[in-house]
Write a protein that holds these residues in place. Sequence first.
Motif, short mmCIF file in Angstrom:
data_model
loop_
_atom_site.label_atom_id
_atom_site.label_comp_id
_atom_site.label_asym_id
_atom_site.label_seq_id
_atom_site.Cartn_x
_atom_site.Cartn_y
_atom_site.Cartn_z
N MET A 1 0.81 -1.23 0.00
CA MET A 1 0.00 0.00 0.00
C MET A 1 0.84 1.27 0.00
O MET A 1 0.32 2.34 -0.31
CB MET A 1 -0.96 -0.01 1.20
N ARG A 2 2.13 1.18 0.32
CA ARG A 2 2.94 2.39 0.51
C ARG A 2 3.91 2.62 -0.63
O ARG A 2 4.52 1.70 -1.17
CB ARG A 2 3.69 2.28 1.84
N LEU A 3 4.09 3.91 -0.96
CA LEU A 3 4.94 4.33 -2.08
C LEU A 3 6.39 3.91 -1.90
O LEU A 3 7.05 3.46 -2.85
CB LEU A 3 4.88 5.86 -2.23
N GLU A 4 6.90 4.06 -0.69
CA GLU A 4 8.32 3.79 -0.42
C GLU A 4 8.70 2.35 -0.74
O GLU A 4 9.81 2.08 -1.23
CB GLU A 4 8.59 4.09 1.06
N SER A 5 7.80 1.42 -0.48
CA SER A 5 8.12 -0.01 -0.61
C SER A 5 7.55 -0.64 -1.87
O SER A 5 7.96 -1.75 -2.24
CB SER A 5 7.61 -0.77 0.62
N SER B 1 -0.80 3.44 -9.08
CA SER B 1 -1.94 4.22 -8.55
C SER B 1 -2.36 3.72 -7.17
O SER B 1 -2.02 2.60 -6.75
CB SER B 1 -3.13 4.12 -9.50
N LYS B 2 -3.11 4.57 -6.48
CA LYS B 2 -3.62 4.18 -5.15
C LYS B 2 -4.49 2.94 -5.26
O LYS B 2 -4.39 2.02 -4.43
CB LYS B 2 -4.41 5.35 -4.54
N GLU B 3 -5.36 2.90 -6.26
CA GLU B 3 -6.22 1.73 -6.46
C GLU B 3 -5.40 0.46 -6.66
O GLU B 3 -5.72 -0.60 -6.14
CB GLU B 3 -7.14 1.94 -7.67
N ASN B 4 -4.31 0.58 -7.42
CA ASN B 4 -3.47 -0.59 -7.67
C ASN B 4 -2.76 -1.07 -6.40
O ASN B 4 -2.60 -2.27 -6.18
CB ASN B 4 -2.43 -0.28 -8.75
N ARG B 5 -2.35 -0.11 -5.58
CA ARG B 5 -1.59 -0.48 -4.39
C ARG B 5 -2.45 -1.14 -3.32
O ARG B 5 -1.95 -1.88 -2.48
CB ARG B 5 -0.84 0.74 -3.84
N LEU B 6 -3.75 -0.89 -3.32
CA LEU B 6 -4.62 -1.55 -2.35
C LEU B 6 -5.25 -2.83 -2.92
O LEU B 6 -5.93 -3.58 -2.20
CB LEU B 6 -5.70 -0.60 -1.83
N ILE C 1 -0.76 7.42 2.30
CA ILE C 1 -1.34 6.24 2.95
C ILE C 1 -2.75 6.50 3.49
O ILE C 1 -3.61 5.59 3.48
CB ILE C 1 -0.41 5.70 4.06
N ILE C 2 -3.05 7.72 3.92
CA ILE C 2 -4.39 8.00 4.44
C ILE C 2 -5.42 7.90 3.32
O ILE C 2 -6.49 7.28 3.48
CB ILE C 2 -4.45 9.39 5.12
N ASP C 3 -5.12 8.48 2.16
CA ASP C 3 -6.03 8.36 1.01
C ASP C 3 -6.21 6.91 0.59
O ASP C 3 -7.33 6.47 0.29
CB ASP C 3 -5.48 9.16 -0.18
N VAL C 4 -5.10 6.16 0.57
CA VAL C 4 -5.17 4.74 0.21
C VAL C 4 -6.06 3.99 1.20
O VAL C 4 -6.91 3.17 0.81
CB VAL C 4 -3.76 4.11 0.16
N MET C 5 -5.90 4.29 2.48
CA MET C 5 -6.68 3.59 3.50
C MET C 5 -8.17 3.91 3.39
O MET C 5 -9.01 3.01 3.50
CB MET C 5 -6.16 3.99 4.90
N LEU C 6 -8.51 5.16 3.15
CA LEU C 6 -9.92 5.53 3.02
C LEU C 6 -10.54 4.86 1.79
O LEU C 6 -11.69 4.40 1.84
CB LEU C 6 -10.06 7.05 2.95
N LYS C 7 -9.78 4.78 0.70
CA LYS C 7 -10.26 4.06 -0.49
C LYS C 7 -10.45 2.57 -0.19
O LYS C 7 -11.43 1.95 -0.63
CB LYS C 7 -9.28 4.23 -1.66
N ARG D 1 -10.52 10.24 12.24
CA ARG D 1 -11.60 9.45 12.84
C ARG D 1 -12.93 9.77 12.14
O ARG D 1 -13.72 8.87 11.84
CB ARG D 1 -11.74 9.76 14.33
N HIS D 2 -13.16 11.05 11.89
CA HIS D 2 -14.42 11.45 11.23
C HIS D 2 -14.45 10.98 9.78
O HIS D 2 -15.49 10.52 9.29
CB HIS D 2 -14.59 12.97 11.31
N GLN D 3 -13.31 11.09 9.09
CA GLN D 3 -13.24 10.61 7.70
C GLN D 3 -13.55 9.13 7.62
O GLN D 3 -14.26 8.67 6.71
CB GLN D 3 -11.83 10.87 7.14
N VAL D 4 -13.01 8.36 8.57
CA VAL D 4 -13.26 6.91 8.59
C VAL D 4 -14.75 6.63 8.74
O VAL D 4 -15.32 5.82 8.00
CB VAL D 4 -12.45 6.24 9.73
N ARG D 5 -15.40 7.31 9.68
CA ARG D 5 -16.83 7.06 9.93
C ARG D 5 -17.70 7.48 8.75
O ARG D 5 -18.76 6.91 8.52
CB ARG D 5 -17.28 7.78 11.20
N GLU D 6 -17.22 8.46 7.98
CA GLU D 6 -17.99 8.89 6.80
C GLU D 6 -18.04 7.80 5.74
O GLU D 6 -19.05 7.63 5.06
CB GLU D 6 -17.37 10.17 6.21
#
Length: 366
Positions: free
Chosen positions: A190-194, A204-209, A247-253, A283-288
């Motif tokens: 999921m992370r760019l560095e690795s 892309s973020k979609e590809n990494r998740l 990573i936050i954007d990837v996680m929310l996706k 926390r709020h973004q996750v609940r949304e």
Amino acid sequence: MSKSLFQPIQLGALTLKNRIAMAPMTRSRTSQPGDVPNEMMATYYRQRASSGLIVTEGAPISAVGRGYSMTPGIYTEEHIEGWKRVTQAVHEEEGKIFIQLWHVGRRSHSCISGEQPLAPSAIKVPDQVFGPRPEGGFGMIETEMPREMTIQEIESTIADFVQAAKNSIEAGFDGVEIHAAHGYLFDTFMRLESNQRQDQYGGSKENRLRFLVETLQAVVNEIGGDKVAVRVSPHVIEGFADEDPEIIDVMLKALERMKPMNLAYVHFSERISRYVDVPETFRHQVREVYTNPIMVAGKMTKQSAQQLLDKQHADFVAFGTPFVTNPDLAFRLAHDLPLAEFDADARLTLYGGGAEGYIDYPAYQA
């Protein structure tokens, strides 16, 4: 309306007697050869079954997924039979137990797993794991350069997770938690560095998740979403050189993709090793985007845990090291009894060894 830590919670068909979970903690106490769960482990988990849910220490899904010596596998008949002792012990105490399914990825060494570690890309960071020392005995050893996984290896790893989940249900577990945190295999994808791949699992973020989502879906299809959970750690930097800006954007996706699976829960691991504090906005973004059950772990106290429930940031909460020295932690928290400290001596007996520092911590005595 907020819930108390000591109220029951429903996870699919499963009723937990309270909202206190025992977080997964590697203890390396298996029988050798074969890394087989044993009677001592059954005693350890039985002692801690007053929690609403136990999540076991990470169980490698395959030999190549192994990154720490003497951790209990879930890929042989001997493993399944050994784990049956554990699940039976917990169920006899009216407890509930999920097994954590583990592939460490690059956080390994061939002297532990038998072959070169696997990763999204052939990138190493300075890191140590618990394994055999060249001079004899066990201790922390430097990890090895990993090699980039092929598409076929990704597909066979997904199949290994599915088989491990089937083995877990056969062993009597109430469900499985897939470990996608702490710099292990899915986290590195999921992370760019690795992850510097150029195929459908990189870029892309979609590809990494994709790898994580495909694995979760395959396991859900096999054993049912209400028996599947996942552990993530977007605010933990363990196993990486730097914070990941995406990573936050990837996680929310990823959470958006998980929601229709109706998982038992998503487990956020926080405040462990190297980390950044979790902002309230997250926390709020996750609940949304994610309205299904959430568990949070990370240096919790009774007060901070209840606060998370009050704010509806979590539905139940996991405690880690307090369970090492307080087998009856849920009882002690409920009655405001003093906790036995997790001190330097307790840390010394965390990995490997025998009963001492493992099953000899007493329940509270007035």
